[in-house]
Design a protein around this motif. Structure first.
Motif, PDB file in Angstrom:
ATOM      1  N   SER A 161      -0.571 -64.162 -18.905  1.00  0.00           N
ATOM      2  CA  SER A 161       0.779 -64.613 -19.284  1.00  0.00           C
ATOM      3  C   SER A 161       1.875 -63.893 -18.509  1.00  0.00           C
ATOM      4  O   SER A 161       3.062 -64.162 -18.705  1.00  0.00           O
ATOM      5  CB  SER A 161       1.013 -64.394 -20.780  1.00  0.00           C
ATOM      6  N   GLN A 162       1.478 -62.965 -17.663  1.00  0.00           N
ATOM      7  CA  GLN A 162       2.445 -62.160 -16.911  1.00  0.00           C
ATOM      8  C   GLN A 162       3.497 -61.528 -17.829  1.00  0.00           C
ATOM      9  O   GLN A 162       4.700 -61.645 -17.595  1.00  0.00           O
ATOM     10  CB  GLN A 162       3.062 -62.975 -15.765  1.00  0.00           C
ATOM     11  N   LEU A 163       2.999 -60.882 -18.867  1.00  0.00           N
ATOM     12  CA  LEU A 163       3.861 -60.184 -19.821  1.00  0.00           C
ATOM     13  C   LEU A 163       3.460 -58.719 -19.884  1.00  0.00           C
ATOM     14  O   LEU A 163       2.286 -58.411 -20.054  1.00  0.00           O
ATOM     15  CB  LEU A 163       3.704 -60.778 -21.218  1.00  0.00           C
ATOM     16  N   ALA A 222      11.338 -60.717 -23.152  1.00  0.00           N
ATOM     17  CA  ALA A 222      10.633 -61.770 -23.894  1.00  0.00           C
ATOM     18  C   ALA A 222      10.489 -61.467 -25.384  1.00  0.00           C
ATOM     19  O   ALA A 222      10.197 -62.368 -26.169  1.00  0.00           O
ATOM     20  CB  ALA A 222       9.252 -61.989 -23.284  1.00  0.00           C
ATOM     21  N   THR A 236       8.542 -62.208 -31.701  1.00  0.00           N
ATOM     22  CA  THR A 236       7.422 -62.880 -31.048  1.00  0.00           C
ATOM     23  C   THR A 236       7.819 -63.256 -29.632  1.00  0.00           C
ATOM     24  O   THR A 236       8.933 -63.716 -29.409  1.00  0.00           O
ATOM     25  CB  THR A 236       7.096 -64.204 -31.775  1.00  0.00           C
ATOM     26  N   THR A 237       6.910 -63.096 -28.701  1.00  0.00           N
ATOM     27  CA  THR A 237       7.181 -63.583 -27.346  1.00  0.00           C
ATOM     28  C   THR A 237       6.794 -65.036 -27.266  1.00  0.00           C
ATOM     29  O   THR A 237       5.654 -65.416 -27.535  1.00  0.00           O
ATOM     30  CB  THR A 237       6.348 -62.827 -26.300  1.00  0.00           C
ATOM     31  N   LEU A 238       7.742 -65.867 -26.925  1.00  0.00           N
ATOM     32  CA  LEU A 238       7.486 -67.293 -26.731  1.00  0.00           C
ATOM     33  C   LEU A 238       8.126 -67.685 -25.408  1.00  0.00           C
ATOM     34  O   LEU A 238       9.210 -67.214 -25.091  1.00  0.00           O
ATOM     35  CB  LEU A 238       8.129 -68.099 -27.857  1.00  0.00           C
ATOM     36  N   PRO A 239       7.486 -68.544 -24.644  1.00  0.00           N
ATOM     37  CA  PRO A 239       8.103 -68.910 -23.367  1.00  0.00           C
ATOM     38  C   PRO A 239       9.419 -69.653 -23.579  1.00  0.00           C
ATOM     39  O   PRO A 239      10.342 -69.529 -22.777  1.00  0.00           O
ATOM     40  CB  PRO A 239       7.059 -69.801 -22.694  1.00  0.00           C
ATOM     41  N   ALA A 240       9.540 -70.392 -24.668  1.00  0.00           N
ATOM     42  CA  ALA A 240      10.762 -71.128 -25.002  1.00  0.00           C
ATOM     43  C   ALA A 240      10.574 -71.677 -26.401  1.00  0.00           C
ATOM     44  O   ALA A 240       9.449 -71.785 -26.886  1.00  0.00           O
ATOM     45  CB  ALA A 240      10.999 -72.272 -24.022  1.00  0.00           C
ATOM     46  N   ASP A 246      18.334 -68.496 -31.101  1.00  0.00           N
ATOM     47  CA  ASP A 246      17.406 -67.565 -30.460  1.00  0.00           C
ATOM     48  C   ASP A 246      17.830 -66.139 -30.811  1.00  0.00           C
ATOM     49  O   ASP A 246      18.828 -65.635 -30.302  1.00  0.00           O
ATOM     50  CB  ASP A 246      17.443 -67.788 -28.948  1.00  0.00           C
ATOM     51  N   TRP A 247      17.049 -65.505 -31.674  1.00  0.00           N
ATOM     52  CA  TRP A 247      17.436 -64.193 -32.181  1.00  0.00           C
ATOM     53  C   TRP A 247      17.455 -63.119 -31.102  1.00  0.00           C
ATOM     54  O   TRP A 247      18.209 -62.151 -31.198  1.00  0.00           O
ATOM     55  CB  TRP A 247      16.508 -63.753 -33.329  1.00  0.00           C
ATOM     56  N   HIS A 249      18.874 -63.251 -28.527  1.00  0.00           N
ATOM     57  CA  HIS A 249      20.241 -63.181 -28.010  1.00  0.00           C
ATOM     58  C   HIS A 249      21.203 -62.421 -28.916  1.00  0.00           C
ATOM     59  O   HIS A 249      22.354 -62.232 -28.575  1.00  0.00           O
ATOM     60  CB  HIS A 249      20.764 -64.583 -27.690  1.00  0.00           C
ATOM     61  N   LEU A 252      19.942 -58.733 -27.556  1.00  0.00           N
ATOM     62  CA  LEU A 252      20.583 -58.537 -26.261  1.00  0.00           C
ATOM     63  C   LEU A 252      22.082 -58.355 -26.494  1.00  0.00           C
ATOM     64  O   LEU A 252      22.729 -59.219 -27.089  1.00  0.00           O
ATOM     65  CB  LEU A 252      20.351 -59.770 -25.376  1.00  0.00           C
ATOM     66  N   ARG A 267       8.868 -60.292 -18.911  1.00  0.00           N
ATOM     67  CA  ARG A 267       8.199 -61.254 -18.022  1.00  0.00           C
ATOM     68  C   ARG A 267       8.159 -60.651 -16.623  1.00  0.00           C
ATOM     69  O   ARG A 267       9.210 -60.344 -16.067  1.00  0.00           O
ATOM     70  CB  ARG A 267       8.973 -62.571 -18.014  1.00  0.00           C
ATOM     71  N   VAL A 268       6.979 -60.468 -16.102  1.00  0.00           N
ATOM     72  CA  VAL A 268       6.868 -59.857 -14.780  1.00  0.00           C
ATOM     73  C   VAL A 268       6.403 -60.901 -13.766  1.00  0.00           C
ATOM     74  O   VAL A 268       5.964 -61.984 -14.134  1.00  0.00           O
ATOM     75  CB  VAL A 268       5.896 -58.646 -14.808  1.00  0.00           C
TER      76      VAL A 268
ATOM     77  N   ARG B 205      18.584 -77.617 -29.285  1.00  0.00           N
ATOM     78  CA  ARG B 205      17.882 -76.926 -28.185  1.00  0.00           C
ATOM     79  C   ARG B 205      16.843 -77.817 -27.510  1.00  0.00           C
ATOM     80  O   ARG B 205      15.660 -77.464 -27.417  1.00  0.00           O
ATOM     81  CB  ARG B 205      17.172 -75.670 -28.708  1.00  0.00           C
ATOM     82  N   GLN B 297       3.214 -69.590 -11.557  1.00  0.00           N
ATOM     83  CA  GLN B 297       3.313 -68.137 -11.358  1.00  0.00           C
ATOM     84  C   GLN B 297       3.486 -67.766  -9.887  1.00  0.00           C
ATOM     85  O   GLN B 297       3.968 -66.681  -9.577  1.00  0.00           O
ATOM     86  CB  GLN B 297       2.118 -67.429 -12.022  1.00  0.00           C
ATOM     87  N   ASN B 412       2.228 -68.452 -25.096  1.00  0.00           N
ATOM     88  CA  ASN B 412       1.941 -67.779 -23.833  1.00  0.00           C
ATOM     89  C   ASN B 412       0.646 -68.306 -23.227  1.00  0.00           C
ATOM     90  O   ASN B 412      -0.227 -68.813 -23.935  1.00  0.00           O
ATOM     91  CB  ASN B 412       1.874 -66.266 -24.068  1.00  0.00           C
ATOM     92  N   TRP B 413       0.523 -68.157 -21.912  1.00  0.00           N
ATOM     93  CA  TRP B 413      -0.643 -68.703 -21.203  1.00  0.00           C
ATOM     94  C   TRP B 413      -1.967 -68.245 -21.803  1.00  0.00           C
ATOM     95  O   TRP B 413      -2.903 -69.032 -21.920  1.00  0.00           O
ATOM     96  CB  TRP B 413      -0.599 -68.321 -19.719  1.00  0.00           C
ATOM     97  N   TYR B 448       6.364 -72.446 -17.897  1.00  0.00           N
ATOM     98  CA  TYR B 448       7.130 -71.218 -17.663  1.00  0.00           C
ATOM     99  C   TYR B 448       6.178 -70.167 -17.099  1.00  0.00           C
ATOM    100  O   TYR B 448       4.967 -70.277 -17.265  1.00  0.00           O
ATOM    101  CB  TYR B 448       7.731 -70.712 -18.981  1.00  0.00           C
ATOM    102  N   SER B 449       6.736 -69.107 -16.522  1.00  0.00           N
ATOM    103  CA  SER B 449       5.851 -68.093 -15.946  1.00  0.00           C
ATOM    104  C   SER B 449       4.950 -67.486 -17.021  1.00  0.00           C
ATOM    105  O   SER B 449       3.825 -67.112 -16.755  1.00  0.00           O
ATOM    106  CB  SER B 449       6.667 -66.992 -15.268  1.00  0.00           C
ATOM    107  N   ASP B 450       5.441 -67.412 -18.256  1.00  0.00           N
ATOM    108  CA  ASP B 450       4.664 -66.753 -19.304  1.00  0.00           C
ATOM    109  C   ASP B 450       3.987 -67.709 -20.285  1.00  0.00           C
ATOM    110  O   ASP B 450       3.354 -67.259 -21.237  1.00  0.00           O
ATOM    111  CB  ASP B 450       5.530 -65.746 -20.074  1.00  0.00           C
ATOM    112  N   HIS B 488       0.769 -67.645 -33.193  1.00  0.00           N
ATOM    113  CA  HIS B 488       1.619 -67.301 -32.055  1.00  0.00           C
ATOM    114  C   HIS B 488       2.136 -68.520 -31.280  1.00  0.00           C
ATOM    115  O   HIS B 488       2.244 -68.508 -30.054  1.00  0.00           O
ATOM    116  CB  HIS B 488       0.859 -66.347 -31.121  1.00  0.00           C
ATOM    117  N   HIS B 493       9.025 -76.557 -29.656  1.00  0.00           N
ATOM    118  CA  HIS B 493       9.512 -76.247 -28.323  1.00  0.00           C
ATOM    119  C   HIS B 493      10.699 -77.111 -27.934  1.00  0.00           C
ATOM    120  O   HIS B 493      11.546 -76.719 -27.147  1.00  0.00           O
ATOM    121  CB  HIS B 493       8.392 -76.444 -27.300  1.00  0.00           C
ATOM    122  N   LYS B 509       9.898 -66.391 -37.094  1.00  0.00           N
ATOM    123  CA  LYS B 509      10.959 -65.438 -36.750  1.00  0.00           C
ATOM    124  C   LYS B 509      10.958 -64.209 -37.652  1.00  0.00           C
ATOM    125  O   LYS B 509      11.627 -63.227 -37.345  1.00  0.00           O
ATOM    126  CB  LYS B 509      12.331 -66.107 -36.872  1.00  0.00           C
TER     127      LYS B 509
END
Lengths: 547, 547
Positions: A161-163, A222, A236-240, A246-247, A249, A252, A267-268, B205, B297, B412-413, B448-450, B488, B493, B509
């Motif tokens: 997942s590149q996380l 993420a 939770t990490t979700l791609p979207a 979006d909490w 935010h 952040l 996300r790397v 969204r 990716q 995630n992937w 998405y990348s993740d 998860h 979406h 959430k």
């Protein structure tokens, strides 16, 4: 005291105490000619300041240290008021203790104790804030600063997942070295990269020099874990997601008001095959802006684009190139029709080699179309080499008697030229009443399809006293900050709000929106213990923006 | 009554009443063989339903209409429960009136009257919600639905900043035609594009089919104006900001709880030089996922990538290709090593021609690397031609006696394969106790990348009664939704929360975060007048997620 606290950091200025960035004789002469001779102010010694640290209002405990030097070293960030406090030795306010937790559990214990005893809490990342994020406020409650420096490890890497999950106190270089050892990069390179931390980037909405390619911290962050006064909250990490607001935010930009971010998932990307930086010169500011806008709005995928105006270009060349280098560069450029109004355009290209070749070709085409001259990679390498070193110039200039500060904003393209003009005029003439010259220059960086950030640097000779210097700075800062938010600019594109920008937030977002956000955070912090006086106006500064 | 209300729309189903999407004999046979014969349920006539519309609780006024047919036509969206209500004629709940404001001032007047009289307000965009966003709740207060259909114009276009301002009620095609006439595009193409509105996209969204290139609505939405019960709030358009939490992210996904978005400013791009879609077939689901992930990716800039699993591929080919087409395609693919497990990969490429050529070349390379077979653009054209037409199949299938619905999430992937399996198994065996077959298939889109979104479609024969059909649907929906958030995945979406997903939000959430968001919105709506029962659980559905 804790060893980590007595690190190699300068106690009253930027960065490592053994590093500096010298000015050439030419550069020094340029500054002196521009601003006049200056008289440096006397700088307090560490011993003098240590003698002034008051007794802590907290009892000794295993949870934290009350050592005077540690408290002193965590009392201030890097804003100009912070510098004046540190150089004069008039800190006035210190945290009562500093904690160096090693785990979420230790943070939990600190939060619980803070809640019980109504301590105020200040999270401390790299100590690089230039807007007063970590400066204690006057308070009848004890103030505990929590340094995240020991929570700095790569905790998990999901390659599929590149996380990557990090302790939020990880600093830029250690974050990248841990990731790059595995073939990945975050690609977040703010100028403070060497000192600032992942957690700090998140809660202040930081942006890196190559955000054009990698994205701002908003898109890199993420999810993760945050310790609030009420307990731990997970993101939770979700791609979207379209599941309501979006909490992330609200985390952040929360600047400590929700609690302490302990772990951050980011996300790397894979380490790119190739990366290079180059420099072109545009004939003037207008052509430069038009060129930069065309590059971005065509969607040409560069990793960086930064356009200095002609005064910044001239200043940079004086500070970093020799007379003969300047001579030959000027000669070359003028042969190609780029004269005294030249504006330096630094670009970065990142990706696989074949793509990069094609991108570079298109970029050169657009530069030509706007009558610019590309000089290729040699100056780009020079820029890359010094990309994190420029803040060390503050010390060099300080010792010559000059104060330096920056203002930064972002606005839409149609407002870029007028707003830059207004900011520069406001600063340039801002100290006329004191007979003080201000040298002002700007660049655009962090370009978007609908606008860009404007980053303005200003230098002026210090006044006869610290107090007068502060007053002059405050006049420049408040007048120009007010002007920015009244003219469709954000009060900050990348530094955050802290204490210094809090008074201007309502003009930008609207009174009602700011009030609603403050109510939101109060819901998690009913007694106002979490980094008070930052982000939102403290009650005693209500009318600063109107002054 | 208002003419705009008697438009060409189907009153009890999807889209225009004169359009349909037929099934081939083959396609129909495939469905019947898969699910068994079905017996369509009797459909109520418009006249029958009109006779059941109760008297409005609102007095006649120039602000709105209380016409029964207009109220009926704005009473429901397009979820399966909405369909069952519309087809059976058992609407039960209707708004008491529908307003068609032409300006912010008219909306202001409506909001003021609503505040004074404690009416409930439901904003109505295109009426395409599939999660119950616009369905009235039982209430002792009158319910006013506000249709945004008349506020649909391009109000301003800043070409320099590439920002367009629209009335928030503008539907996809009219938005694009106004923009494209000026050389710009928004590029937001959800499947509901022809009917749904910009305002609806923002507050739920939404994500378009080409979000890979243009971005989700979160990145396209730059600001605008919102009428709250307290008055108008402006959102400044800024390219980026670090000035505290980003309030746009509380408007995005607010689902009517803040008020009515009247004007929206969006980031537009130049109409691309070239755009095309193509189709490849991957040997199986695992290889398909690996290929899609590699493309993303690596950062290869496509505008769309959508991978159907083998059942979806098979179903799609039965529904849209003739027997001989299927035969020859199967032959061709099996010669190249792609057999019965084949998975269709639809891709879109958008940009300037030279870039596109290079991207296409790289894409073909990656497809080959994962043993896929590219068939080029002919099937892609077919997909493009029907991209917004698929929802019309619901009516065709309904008339055959089959109900169809979708579930969508993102994860995630590393969780894509396990979660898709779980969702499909949950749906497939979900009606065993009733002896009912469920046909289930999925695709990945919005990569998405993740991670990616998982979009699962399920069909089942209707039961003997509407009530039983609803119960069966509810079992599938609640079991699988619970499973998604516990594993998860996001509860949505791209469709939003509405009424149908509200019970699952807290698992996704966290209870405390959802409570805090609800408190936030209550601050603007202390009496709960704004779209109650959506986004957050109504008090009478507290325990649905636990059931």
């Amino acid at each position: 005291m804790d060893r980590a606290a007595r690190d190699n950091r300068q106690w009253n200025g930027w960065g490592d105490k053994d590093r500096s960035l010298a000015l050439s004789a030419d550069g020094a002469a340029f500054i002196t000619e521009t601003l006049g001779e200056a008289n440096p102010l006397a700088v307090a010694t560490l011993e003098e300041v240590l003698a002034k640290v008051p007794a802590s209002r907290l009892e000794e405990s295993e949870l934290y240290t009350t050592d005077a030097e540690v408290r002193l070293r965590h009392a201030r960030g890097q804003s100009l008021p912070d510098w004046l406090a540190m150089k004069s030795g008039e800190f006035n306010l210190f945290p009562d203790a500093v904690a160096f937790p090693r785990s979420s559990e230790e943070i939990r214990a600190l939060m619980d104790a803070a809640k019980l005893n109504e301590w105020q809490l200040i999270p401390y990342g790299g100590g690089t804030s230039v807007v007063g994020h970590i400066t204690p406020c006057e308070s009848d409650k004890p103030v505990l600063t929590i340094s995240m420096s020991k929570m700095n490890r790569l905790l998990a890497l999901d390659r599929v997942s590149q996380l990557a999950t990090f302790g939020a106190g990880v600093k830029g270089p250690f974050l990248e070295s841990q990731l790059q050892a595995q073939g990945y990069t975050l690609g977040h390179f703010p100028q403070s990269f060497e000192l600032s931390t992942l957690g700090g980037w998140v809660v202040t909405r930081s942006s890196g020099q190559q955000s054009l390619h990698y994205g701002r911290i908003e898109s890199l962050f993420a999810g993760g874990e945050i310790e609030t006064l009420e307990g731990k909250l997970d993101m939770t990490t979700l791609p979207a997601s379209s599941a309501g607001p979006d909490w992330r935010h609200l985390v952040l930009g929360s600047e400590g008001h929700l609690g302490i971010l302990t772990e951050a998932k980011v996300r790397v990307s894979r380490v790119p095959e190739q990366e290079f930086f180059g420099v072109a010169f545009m004939p003037n500011w207008q052509q430069g802006i038009a060129c930069a806008r065309e590059v971005i709005q065509q969607g040409l995928p560069l990793s960086m684009l930064r356009l200095s105006n002609s005064i910044e270009t001239k200043t940079q060349l004086f500070l970093s190139a020799s007379q003969s280098q300047r001579h030959w560069l000027g000669k070359l450029l003028s042969l190609k029709g780029v004269g005294d109004d030249k504006c330096m355009l630094v670009y970065g290209i990142t990706g696989d080699k074949r793509d990069n070749r094609q991108r570079y070709k298109r970029l050169k085409g657009i530069i030509s179309q706007f009558k610019g001259v590309n000089t290729g990679q040699s100056l780009g390498k020079k820029w890359e080499h010094k990309r994190f070193a420029f803040p060390y110039l503050r010390e060099t200039l300080w010792q010559m008697g000059y104060a330096i500060d920056t203002l930064e904003t972002a606005t839409n393209w149609s407002n870029i030229e007028p707003l830059t003009d207004k900011i520069e005029q406001s600063l340039k003439g801002g100290l006329e009443e004191f007979g003080t010259q201000v040298h002002v220059f700007s660049h655009l960086s962090h370009l978007y399809s609908d606008g860009a950030s404007i980053y303005t640097t200003y230098l002026f000779p210090v006044a006869k006293t610290y107090e007068q210097t502060y007053q002059q700075w405050q006049k420049l800062k408040s007048t120009t900050s007010k002007l920015i938010v009244e003219n469709h600019g954000t009060i900050s594109h990348q530094h955050g709000v802290g204490g210094d920008h809090a008074a201007y937030l309502a003009t930008e977002k609207g009174e009602r929106v700011v009030e609603s956000l403050q109510d939101y955070f109060n819901g998690f912090d009913p007694k106002g213990q979490l980094n008070p006086g930052k982000l939102f106006k403290a009650s005693n500064t209500q009318d600063e923006a109107q002054s």
